[in-house]
Design a protein around this motif. Structure first.
Motif, PDB file in Angstrom:
ATOM      1  N   GLY A  55       0.836  -1.201   0.000  1.00 46.46           N
ATOM      2  CA  GLY A  55       0.000   0.000   0.000  1.00 46.46           C
ATOM      3  C   GLY A  55       0.867   1.245   0.000  1.00 46.46           C
ATOM      4  O   GLY A  55       2.033   1.208  -0.411  1.00 46.46           O
ATOM      5  N   GLU A  56       0.305   2.344   0.518  1.00 44.11           N
ATOM      6  CA  GLU A  56       1.047   3.613   0.481  1.00 44.11           C
ATOM      7  C   GLU A  56       1.821   3.845   1.779  1.00 44.11           C
ATOM      8  O   GLU A  56       3.048   3.806   1.797  1.00 44.11           O
ATOM      9  CB  GLU A  56       0.056   4.761   0.240  1.00 44.11           C
ATOM     10  CG  GLU A  56       0.719   6.129   0.221  1.00 44.11           C
ATOM     11  CD  GLU A  56      -0.271   7.216  -0.140  1.00 44.11           C
ATOM     12  OE1 GLU A  56      -0.678   7.290  -1.300  1.00 44.11           O
ATOM     13  OE2 GLU A  56      -0.625   8.004   0.771  1.00 44.11           O
ATOM     14  N   GLY A  57       1.087   4.079   2.839  1.00 44.57           N
ATOM     15  CA  GLY A  57       1.736   4.348   4.122  1.00 44.57           C
ATOM     16  C   GLY A  57       0.696   4.296   5.217  1.00 44.57           C
ATOM     17  O   GLY A  57      -0.505   4.355   4.954  1.00 44.57           O
ATOM     18  N   PRO A  58       1.149   4.202   6.470  1.00 45.61           N
ATOM     19  CA  PRO A  58       0.207   4.075   7.582  1.00 45.61           C
ATOM     20  C   PRO A  58      -0.641   5.328   7.761  1.00 45.61           C
ATOM     21  O   PRO A  58      -0.184   6.441   7.496  1.00 45.61           O
ATOM     22  CB  PRO A  58       1.119   3.890   8.804  1.00 45.61           C
ATOM     23  CG  PRO A  58       2.497   3.671   8.272  1.00 45.61           C
ATOM     24  CD  PRO A  58       2.551   4.179   6.891  1.00 45.61           C
ATOM     25  N   GLY A  59      -1.889   5.138   8.208  1.00 44.93           N
ATOM     26  CA  GLY A  59      -2.744   6.248   8.638  1.00 44.93           C
ATOM     27  C   GLY A  59      -2.715   6.290  10.163  1.00 44.93           C
ATOM     28  O   GLY A  59      -1.873   5.649  10.805  1.00 44.93           O
ATOM     29  N   GLU A 118      -3.227   2.812  11.904  1.00 48.23           N
ATOM     30  CA  GLU A 118      -2.063   1.942  11.668  1.00 48.23           C
ATOM     31  C   GLU A 118      -0.884   2.419  12.519  1.00 48.23           C
ATOM     32  O   GLU A 118      -0.140   1.624  13.083  1.00 48.23           O
ATOM     33  CB  GLU A 118      -1.666   1.971  10.182  1.00 48.23           C
ATOM     34  CG  GLU A 118      -2.666   1.310   9.249  1.00 48.23           C
ATOM     35  CD  GLU A 118      -3.908   2.135   8.949  1.00 48.23           C
ATOM     36  OE1 GLU A 118      -3.866   3.364   9.174  1.00 48.23           O
ATOM     37  OE2 GLU A 118      -4.911   1.561   8.487  1.00 48.23           O
ATOM     38  N   ALA A 156      -9.762   1.755   5.084  1.00 48.83           N
ATOM     39  CA  ALA A 156      -9.205   1.167   3.851  1.00 48.83           C
ATOM     40  C   ALA A 156      -8.885  -0.312   4.083  1.00 48.83           C
ATOM     41  O   ALA A 156      -9.085  -1.153   3.201  1.00 48.83           O
ATOM     42  CB  ALA A 156      -7.954   1.922   3.413  1.00 48.83           C
ATOM     43  N   PRO A 189      -0.201  -2.439   9.245  1.00 54.19           N
ATOM     44  CA  PRO A 189      -0.821  -1.778   8.089  1.00 54.19           C
ATOM     45  C   PRO A 189      -2.290  -2.174   7.882  1.00 54.19           C
ATOM     46  O   PRO A 189      -2.723  -3.233   8.332  1.00 54.19           O
ATOM     47  CB  PRO A 189       0.030  -2.265   6.913  1.00 54.19           C
ATOM     48  CG  PRO A 189       0.573  -3.574   7.353  1.00 54.19           C
ATOM     49  CD  PRO A 189       0.736  -3.487   8.844  1.00 54.19           C
ATOM     50  N   PHE A 190      -3.011  -1.304   7.199  1.00 57.46           N
ATOM     51  CA  PHE A 190      -4.398  -1.552   6.767  1.00 57.46           C
ATOM     52  C   PHE A 190      -5.303  -2.020   7.910  1.00 57.46           C
ATOM     53  O   PHE A 190      -5.893  -3.095   7.856  1.00 57.46           O
ATOM     54  CB  PHE A 190      -4.419  -2.540   5.592  1.00 57.46           C
ATOM     55  CG  PHE A 190      -4.002  -1.903   4.287  1.00 57.46           C
ATOM     56  CD1 PHE A 190      -4.913  -1.164   3.540  1.00 57.46           C
ATOM     57  CD2 PHE A 190      -2.708  -2.021   3.822  1.00 57.46           C
ATOM     58  CE1 PHE A 190      -4.530  -0.555   2.345  1.00 57.46           C
ATOM     59  CE2 PHE A 190      -2.312  -1.411   2.623  1.00 57.46           C
ATOM     60  CZ  PHE A 190      -3.236  -0.679   1.890  1.00 57.46           C
ATOM     61  N   HIS A 239      -5.980   1.733  -5.017  1.00 55.57           N
ATOM     62  CA  HIS A 239      -5.880   1.633  -3.559  1.00 55.57           C
ATOM     63  C   HIS A 239      -7.289   1.623  -2.960  1.00 55.57           C
ATOM     64  O   HIS A 239      -8.157   2.377  -3.418  1.00 55.57           O
ATOM     65  CB  HIS A 239      -5.088   2.840  -3.045  1.00 55.57           C
ATOM     66  CG  HIS A 239      -4.672   2.719  -1.633  1.00 55.57           C
ATOM     67  ND1 HIS A 239      -5.563   2.753  -0.587  1.00 55.57           N
ATOM     68  CD2 HIS A 239      -3.451   2.542  -1.077  1.00 55.57           C
ATOM     69  CE1 HIS A 239      -4.902   2.611   0.546  1.00 55.57           C
ATOM     70  NE2 HIS A 239      -3.615   2.477   0.271  1.00 55.57           N
ATOM     71  N   ASN A 299       3.640  -1.510   3.293  1.00 55.65           N
ATOM     72  CA  ASN A 299       3.450  -0.198   2.668  1.00 55.65           C
ATOM     73  C   ASN A 299       4.770   0.284   2.077  1.00 55.65           C
ATOM     74  O   ASN A 299       5.838  -0.234   2.428  1.00 55.65           O
ATOM     75  CB  ASN A 299       3.024   0.819   3.725  1.00 55.65           C
ATOM     76  CG  ASN A 299       1.564   0.685   4.109  1.00 55.65           C
ATOM     77  OD1 ASN A 299       0.694   0.648   3.244  1.00 55.65           O
ATOM     78  ND2 ASN A 299       1.295   0.608   5.399  1.00 55.65           N
TER      79      ASN A 299
HETATM   80  N1  URA Z   1      -3.435   3.044   3.552  1.00 54.96           N
HETATM   81  C1  URA Z   1      -2.260   2.447   3.229  1.00 54.96           C
HETATM   82  O1  URA Z   1      -1.751   2.605   2.142  1.00 54.96           O
HETATM   83  N2  URA Z   1      -1.704   1.691   4.124  1.00 54.96           N
HETATM   84  C2  URA Z   1      -2.199   1.483   5.315  1.00 54.96           C
HETATM   85  O2  URA Z   1      -1.582   0.768   6.064  1.00 54.96           O
HETATM   86  C3  URA Z   1      -3.409   2.090   5.634  1.00 54.96           C
HETATM   87  C4  URA Z   1      -4.013   2.866   4.731  1.00 54.96           C
END
Ligand code: URA
Length: 234
Positions: free
Chosen positions: A84-88, A91, A102, A97-98, A202, A124
């Motif tokens: 994925g992209e990165g933690p929110g 997370e 999402a 992650p995730f 995504h 991520n």
């Molecule tokens: N979106 C992401 O790309 N990664 C996550 O871990 C959470 C949301």
């Protein structure tokens, strides 16, 4: 004439067999029945080393604003790896992650193609939450893509799924468009190994743009087809 030829061939084969050393056929080494164990240990050791490297990152706005390093969730022996992209926020506080909205949608998407999230590997591009959930900047994507490449080499998946433009850019650069590239199988070479890869939308984008879910569904069906073709057990 034909019979003579056959005899000649048999003779040559017999001579050849007699020149083989027994050690050429039967190796002396005993079989290691616990073959998978060292591999497991190795992967977890390598993941620990990668985690330490990421912890040592200097002068990074993401790291200095985040609570936790978010490395992965799932099974590190899985043949399927999702990036994925990165933690929110969620997370960041849970260190996985995730986990938020999402993540809930990702779980449903996987369930729809009969994949249990616990059986795959999820990570991520950036391992620290960007402030205010902003998109990671190109220089950050570039910096963290080195760690991501090492991460992919460690997990060594049979199928790599890049979710969203940040994941796509981290391995394919920023000159291509996700709307054009999603849904087809590509190859990406990392440390001399070729990985079968698909770019797809995504889940967070799908939460904002519900009309794009039909494309995502087509990609998911394609993923299921490939898993079945490759006889991947999940
Ligand atoms: N979106 C992401 O790309 N990664 C996550 O871990 C959470 C949301």
């Amino acid at each position: 004439m034909i019979e003579n030829d056959k005899n000649q061939k048999d003779k040559i084969n017999e001579e050849l067999i007699n020149t083989y050393e027994i050690s050429y056929i039967f190796e002396n080494k005993p079989l290691n029945r616990l073959k998978t164990k060292p591999t497991l240990e190795k992967k977890s050791d390598r993941l620990d080393q990668l985690k330490r490297k990421i912890e040592e990152i200097d002068d990074c706005e993401l790291k200095s604003n985040a609570k936790n390093l978010v490395l992965y969730d799932g099974d590190f022996n899985s043949p399927v790896m999702i990036v994925g992209e990165g933690p929110g926020e969620k997370e960041d506080s849970l260190g996985k992650p995730f986990m938020g909205d999402a993540g809930q949608l990702l779980n449903k998407m996987l369930e729809a193609i009969k994949i249990d999230r616990k059986k795959i590997y999820i990570t991520n591009v950036v391992n620290y939450r960007p402030p205010n959930n902003r998109k990671p900047e190109p220089k950050e994507i570039n910096r963290y893509s080195n760690y991501l490449k090492e991460h992919i080499s460690i997990i060594d998946p049979k199928i790599l799924i890049l979710m969203g433009s940040t994941a796509m850019e981290s391995l394919f650069g920023s000159k291509i468009k996700i709307s054009k590239e999603r849904g087809s199988w590509k190859e990406v070479i990392i440390n001399n190994k070729t990985y079968l890869t698909m770019i797809t939308f995504h889940p967070a984008y799908l939460l904002r743009q519900a009309d794009q879910k039909k494309y995502s569904w087509a990609d998911l069906k394609e993923l299921r087809k490939k898993i079945d073709q490759l006889n991947i057990m999940l």
